[in-house]
Design a protein around this motif. Sequence first.
Motif, PDB file in Angstrom:
ATOM      1  N   VAL A  11     -11.307 -18.441 -10.915  1.00 16.22           N
ATOM      2  CA  VAL A  11     -11.322 -17.334  -9.991  1.00 16.22           C
ATOM      3  C   VAL A  11     -10.215 -16.347 -10.137  1.00 16.22           C
ATOM      4  O   VAL A  11     -10.455 -15.214 -10.132  1.00 16.22           O
ATOM      5  CB  VAL A  11     -11.485 -17.864  -8.557  1.00 16.22           C
ATOM      6  N   ALA A  12      -9.099 -16.997 -10.494  1.00 11.05           N
ATOM      7  CA  ALA A  12      -7.820 -16.041 -10.345  1.00 11.05           C
ATOM      8  C   ALA A  12      -7.948 -15.191 -11.835  1.00 11.05           C
ATOM      9  O   ALA A  12      -7.519 -13.950 -11.578  1.00 11.05           O
ATOM     10  CB  ALA A  12      -6.640 -16.967 -10.348  1.00 11.05           C
ATOM     11  N   ALA A  13      -8.395 -15.690 -12.777  1.00 12.83           N
ATOM     12  CA  ALA A  13      -8.490 -14.904 -14.056  1.00 12.83           C
ATOM     13  C   ALA A  13      -9.612 -13.801 -13.599  1.00 12.83           C
ATOM     14  O   ALA A  13      -9.326 -12.556 -14.280  1.00 12.83           O
ATOM     15  CB  ALA A  13      -8.987 -15.892 -15.334  1.00 12.83           C
ATOM     16  N   TYR A 293     -17.740 -18.789  -6.299  1.00 13.26           N
ATOM     17  CA  TYR A 293     -17.319 -18.067  -4.778  1.00 13.26           C
ATOM     18  C   TYR A 293     -17.996 -18.771  -3.628  1.00 13.26           C
ATOM     19  O   TYR A 293     -17.066 -19.080  -2.595  1.00 13.26           O
ATOM     20  CB  TYR A 293     -17.857 -16.414  -4.916  1.00 13.26           C
ATOM     21  N   PRO A 294     -19.013 -19.320  -3.275  1.00 13.97           N
ATOM     22  CA  PRO A 294     -19.539 -19.995  -2.213  1.00 13.97           C
ATOM     23  C   PRO A 294     -19.041 -21.247  -2.269  1.00 13.97           C
ATOM     24  O   PRO A 294     -18.749 -21.969  -0.917  1.00 13.97           O
ATOM     25  CB  PRO A 294     -21.021 -19.774  -2.299  1.00 13.97           C
ATOM     26  N   ALA A 318      -8.731 -20.781  -3.700  1.00 20.06           N
ATOM     27  CA  ALA A 318      -9.725 -20.127  -4.435  1.00 20.06           C
ATOM     28  C   ALA A 318     -10.526 -19.092  -3.785  1.00 20.06           C
ATOM     29  O   ALA A 318     -10.850 -17.936  -4.363  1.00 20.06           O
ATOM     30  CB  ALA A 318     -10.447 -21.433  -5.100  1.00 20.06           C
ATOM     31  N   TYR A 319     -10.804 -19.613  -2.615  1.00 19.12           N
ATOM     32  CA  TYR A 319     -11.723 -18.455  -1.818  1.00 19.12           C
ATOM     33  C   TYR A 319     -11.017 -17.376  -1.540  1.00 19.12           C
ATOM     34  O   TYR A 319     -11.587 -16.260  -1.692  1.00 19.12           O
ATOM     35  CB  TYR A 319     -12.107 -19.521  -0.309  1.00 19.12           C
ATOM     36  N   LEU A 320      -9.636 -17.251  -0.918  1.00 20.61           N
ATOM     37  CA  LEU A 320      -9.062 -16.188  -0.744  1.00 20.61           C
ATOM     38  C   LEU A 320      -8.672 -15.271  -1.967  1.00 20.61           C
ATOM     39  O   LEU A 320      -8.749 -14.136  -1.991  1.00 20.61           O
ATOM     40  CB  LEU A 320      -7.611 -16.616  -0.284  1.00 20.61           C
ATOM     41  N   VAL A 321      -8.248 -15.955  -3.185  1.00 15.90           N
ATOM     42  CA  VAL A 321      -8.367 -15.113  -4.455  1.00 15.90           C
ATOM     43  C   VAL A 321      -9.509 -14.472  -4.666  1.00 15.90           C
ATOM     44  O   VAL A 321      -9.469 -13.206  -5.184  1.00 15.90           O
ATOM     45  CB  VAL A 321      -7.931 -16.082  -5.573  1.00 15.90           C
ATOM     46  N   GLY A 322     -10.844 -15.130  -4.468  1.00 10.69           N
ATOM     47  CA  GLY A 322     -11.971 -14.504  -4.607  1.00 10.69           C
ATOM     48  C   GLY A 322     -12.245 -13.262  -3.800  1.00 10.69           C
ATOM     49  O   GLY A 322     -12.726 -12.156  -4.341  1.00 10.69           O
TER      50      GLY A 322
END
Length: 375
Positions: A11-13, A293-294, A318-322
């Motif tokens: 997700v970060a990438a 994402y979900p 991961a959620y916040l980075v998305g």
Amino acid sequence: MTAVLVLLLAVAALTVHTWVNATRWLRRPADGPVEVAEPVAVLLPLRDEADRVEPCLRALLAQRGVPRLRIVVLDDGSTDGTADVVRAVAGDDERLTLLTGVAPPPGWLGKPYACWQLASRTDPAATVLAFVDADVVLSPYAVAAAVAELRAARATLLSPYPKILVRTVADRLVQPLLQWLWLTFLPLRAMERSPRPSLAAAGGQFLVVDRAGYLRAGGHAAVADKVLEDIELARAVKRSGGRIALADGSRLAACRMYETWPQLRDGYAKSLSAIFGHPVAAAVVVALLLLLYPAPPLIALAALLAGAPAVAALAALAYLVGVAGRVVSARATGGRWWPDALTHPVSVVVLGWLTLRSYHLRKRHRLSWRGRPVS
């Protein structure tokens, strides 16, 4: 723990890629006074648009910076008095010509044939064609700025993506995904430089093309049976040796694509199966989106309940980075980000459902748009 860490890194990438596209490679045409000397034809296909075409027409008639501007409107079999609205707004303005379209012949879909009629019946002196949809309202220098950017980019086709206006909950959930998807997954720099037709994107709401390059690519006749005629036209341009470019047109144009949830739902049903192609490819893409994402917020909640705070923290990150990727996309394209970006996982779930529905309707030959079947 390791699986969640890999999820976070993925997700970060993607979010970093969104940021690079938005800050380094996304073209931003000037929105101030610009003047172009060459003749330009603005082409407006209309089918039953009487209730919303007036703002579009008034904005076209108010264009500045294009002394040799012509506006050609095609009434494509409207039954709601669209042509009467055009005549009332245009008055005796000699820059505007109203044409009466004919029904598409076998092998053609409605929108490509309407655009092809416009391009074929426009004054051949026009060196640039600007296709505009009825739900688009342009700023005063939009056409001039788009043509100037087309020439500056040395491109055959330029797609200045409009600002998408959102009003309802459904709008806010789904519509921002349009810009987010291409900013996140499409390498803009490579798209401009690569001759590969598969690396192409375009939005038919506002599309500017060099006329000679358009004809060399076959024009809309080359995409006669394509649901996504805008993207397919961009691919045809590449196949003919031309270049394409994508730009942030949020300062040049605003677009309210759908007024109601049924319109939005049916509009995406028409398009999504054409975007993803084979059902297996669609299933893979949707599964990856759901995982990226979900899934993280659900994992975070489950980890908290299971007494695994470290895993919960990674999943929450991961959620916040998305969410950050949605924020970057919205800010880069004039969209609304607060608090809409927080519901990004829900948006992806809705997109997955719309995709499933699109394939379901296609399999049963029930896809249609504006009273015409979509095959």
